[in-house]
Design an enzyme around this catalytic site. Structure first.
Site, mmCIF file in Angstrom:
data_model
loop_
_atom_site.group_PDB
_atom_site.id
_atom_site.type_symbol
_atom_site.label_atom_id
_atom_site.label_comp_id
_atom_site.label_asym_id
_atom_site.label_seq_id
_atom_site.Cartn_x
_atom_site.Cartn_y
_atom_site.Cartn_z
ATOM 1 N N GLY A 51 91.777 53.604 -8.290
ATOM 2 C CA GLY A 51 92.523 52.745 -7.842
ATOM 3 C C GLY A 51 92.252 51.576 -7.203
ATOM 4 O O GLY A 51 92.582 50.349 -7.578
ATOM 5 N N ASP A 75 86.456 57.079 -5.796
ATOM 6 C CA ASP A 75 86.155 55.639 -5.819
ATOM 7 C C ASP A 75 84.747 55.722 -4.782
ATOM 8 O O ASP A 75 83.611 54.835 -5.310
ATOM 9 C CB ASP A 75 86.814 54.607 -5.601
ATOM 10 C CG ASP A 75 88.100 54.686 -6.405
ATOM 11 O OD1 ASP A 75 88.472 55.637 -7.096
ATOM 12 O OD2 ASP A 75 88.991 53.841 -6.061
ATOM 13 N N GLU A 76 84.958 56.385 -3.703
ATOM 14 C CA GLU A 76 83.565 56.137 -2.629
ATOM 15 C C GLU A 76 82.199 56.790 -3.428
ATOM 16 O O GLU A 76 81.125 56.675 -2.572
ATOM 17 C CB GLU A 76 84.073 56.675 -1.635
ATOM 18 C CG GLU A 76 85.142 56.178 -0.764
ATOM 19 C CD GLU A 76 86.587 56.672 -1.141
ATOM 20 O OE1 GLU A 76 87.459 56.706 -0.380
ATOM 21 O OE2 GLU A 76 86.655 57.505 -2.242
ATOM 22 N N SER A 98 98.680 57.812 -9.804
ATOM 23 C CA SER A 98 99.008 57.595 -8.666
ATOM 24 C C SER A 98 99.032 56.234 -8.219
ATOM 25 O O SER A 98 99.994 55.648 -7.564
ATOM 26 C CB SER A 98 97.849 58.325 -7.577
ATOM 27 O OG SER A 98 97.716 59.890 -8.016
ATOM 28 N N SER A 99 97.993 55.474 -8.424
ATOM 29 C CA SER A 99 98.085 53.947 -8.049
ATOM 30 C C SER A 99 99.328 53.216 -8.774
ATOM 31 O O SER A 99 99.510 52.305 -8.338
ATOM 32 C CB SER A 99 96.876 53.077 -8.553
ATOM 33 O OG SER A 99 95.839 53.884 -7.948
ATOM 34 N N SER A 109 89.231 64.613 -9.391
ATOM 35 C CA SER A 109 89.422 63.622 -8.090
ATOM 36 C C SER A 109 89.086 64.650 -6.622
ATOM 37 O O SER A 109 89.591 64.022 -5.566
ATOM 38 C CB SER A 109 90.780 63.049 -7.963
ATOM 39 O OG SER A 109 91.087 62.053 -9.109
ATOM 40 N N TYR A 160 93.990 66.101 -15.290
ATOM 41 C CA TYR A 160 93.877 65.419 -13.882
ATOM 42 C C TYR A 160 94.013 66.425 -12.758
ATOM 43 O O TYR A 160 94.943 66.949 -12.634
ATOM 44 C CB TYR A 160 94.946 64.522 -13.892
ATOM 45 C CG TYR A 160 95.016 63.654 -12.708
ATOM 46 C CD1 TYR A 160 93.909 63.398 -11.952
ATOM 47 C CD2 TYR A 160 96.026 62.512 -12.520
ATOM 48 C CE1 TYR A 160 93.805 62.656 -10.771
ATOM 49 C CE2 TYR A 160 95.804 61.573 -11.667
ATOM 50 C CZ TYR A 160 94.894 61.691 -10.675
ATOM 51 O OH TYR A 160 94.879 60.870 -9.469
ATOM 52 N N LYS A 164 89.895 64.200 -15.620
ATOM 53 C CA LYS A 164 89.643 63.414 -14.420
ATOM 54 C C LYS A 164 89.467 64.151 -13.110
ATOM 55 O O LYS A 164 90.305 64.741 -12.534
ATOM 56 C CB LYS A 164 90.782 62.418 -14.219
ATOM 57 C CG LYS A 164 90.606 61.381 -12.885
ATOM 58 C CD LYS A 164 92.102 60.551 -12.712
ATOM 59 C CE LYS A 164 91.835 59.403 -11.987
ATOM 60 N NZ LYS A 164 92.144 59.715 -10.614
ATOM 61 N N GLY A 191 86.719 60.841 -10.024
ATOM 62 C CA GLY A 191 87.886 60.379 -9.293
ATOM 63 C C GLY A 191 87.692 59.620 -8.101
ATOM 64 O O GLY A 191 88.315 58.409 -7.693
#
Length: 311
Positions: free
Chosen positions: A212, A195-196, A51-52, A170, A140, A168, A193
């Protein structure tokens, strides 16, 4: 039976951004410069073409050129996972075969997007990719963009295969992440997945993360991982909160990727603007992004010192 060294896949993987020239075309030199910038950051490796990396917005040939440039520059120094997901299974197979020829360490794919696919369709799509190479495969699962939420039954069926070594995850539930780890039936990699919630994912069993926003602060995520492994949970929580504050600010701009790529440009790492329909940053945001970059760099310096006290 083929076995892989799963340790080479554990830790922090930057979901690498796209790198275009000023005309918006893939630029191998900028791809190489960007991948080189992560070598000494402490990351385990790079996740290329996801995605990134705007893989879905690039042609097959462009995606191949990106992989070739990354492998030429850092393929012997970092673990490289190539995302080969595409709308057609044939294109995904072609990208997978190319990734293997380039020497990538693993491949990964989302379900095909746009069409609302049945489990049987997704299974067939992934199976064709898995069977096309001898590389290990990483599922993913990102239901918020693909519209397909992986069920436990399909997951267990896929994970039972020798070449399927990880996922992965997310989705936003760390409980679901933990259940994937618990129900894999073998030694199996789970990558956080969102990041937070890197710390939350690690506590619930993730072996590392792919993200990302790691791309503008890889040192912070590597430091967070070190604090987790040192059982310094209070310090790790504090750092995750700092990271989340940065992410919240990044998400306030019209384009997350545009904001991240602009921050890199402030560090003399040029990657161009994201490709439409992803938006570039606008001039009125330059000053606040410069301030955010300064804040990230201060956090990196502060927490590197903090970790040095522990190690």
């Amino acid at each position: 039976m083929k076995t892989w060294d799963l340790d080479q896949f554990k830790g922090v993987f930057v979901a690498m951004y796209s790198a275009y020239d000023d005309a918006g075309e893939v630029c191998e030199e900028r791809v190489k410069n960007l991948s080189r910038s992560y070598v000494n950051s402490g990351v385990t490796g790079l996740y290329v073409g996801g995605s990134s990396g705007e893989g879905i917005l690039q042609t097959t040939e462009e995606r191949k050129r990106v992989v070739e440039a990354v492998m030429q520059e850092v393929g012997r120094e970092l673990t490289i996972i190539v995302h080969v997901g595409a709308n057609s299974t044939e294109e995904s197979r072609e990208l997978a075969i190319h990734a293997e020829k380039c020497g990538a360490h693993a491949i990964s794919a989302v379900p095909a997007i746009y069409y609302r696919l049945s489990e049987q369709s997704v299974e067939k799509h992934w199976q064709e990719i898995i069977d096309s190479t001898s590389l290990p495969f990483i599922i993913y699962n990102i239901p918020q963009t693909t519209g397909f939420n992986l069920t436990q039954s399909l997951f267990q069926k896929m994970a039972a295969q020798e070449k399927v070594i990880g996922i992965k995850m997310s989705g936003e539930s760390v409980y679901e992440l933990q259940q994937l780890k618990a129900n894999s039936g073998k030694e199996f990699l789970v990558f956080n997945g969102p990041d937070e919630q890197y710390l939350g994912g690690r506590i619930m069993g993730a072996d590392g993360g792919i993200g990302g926003t790691y791309g503008v602060m890889p040192e912070l995520f590597c430091t967070l991982d070190k604090l987790y492994r040192a059982n310094e949970f209070e310090k790790a929580q504090k750092l995750q909160f700092e990271i989340n504050s940065v992410i919240k600010k990044l998400l306030s701009y019209p384009s997350l990727y545009g904001a991240c790529k602009y921050i890199l440009s402030l560090r003399n790492i040029e990657t161009g603007s994201p490709r439409l329909p992803l938006l570039p940053v606008v001039q009125q945001d330059y000053a606040s992004l410069s301030e955010l970059n300064d804040r990230i760099l201060r956090l990196i310096n502060t927490y590197i010192v903090e970790v040095e006290k522990i190690y």
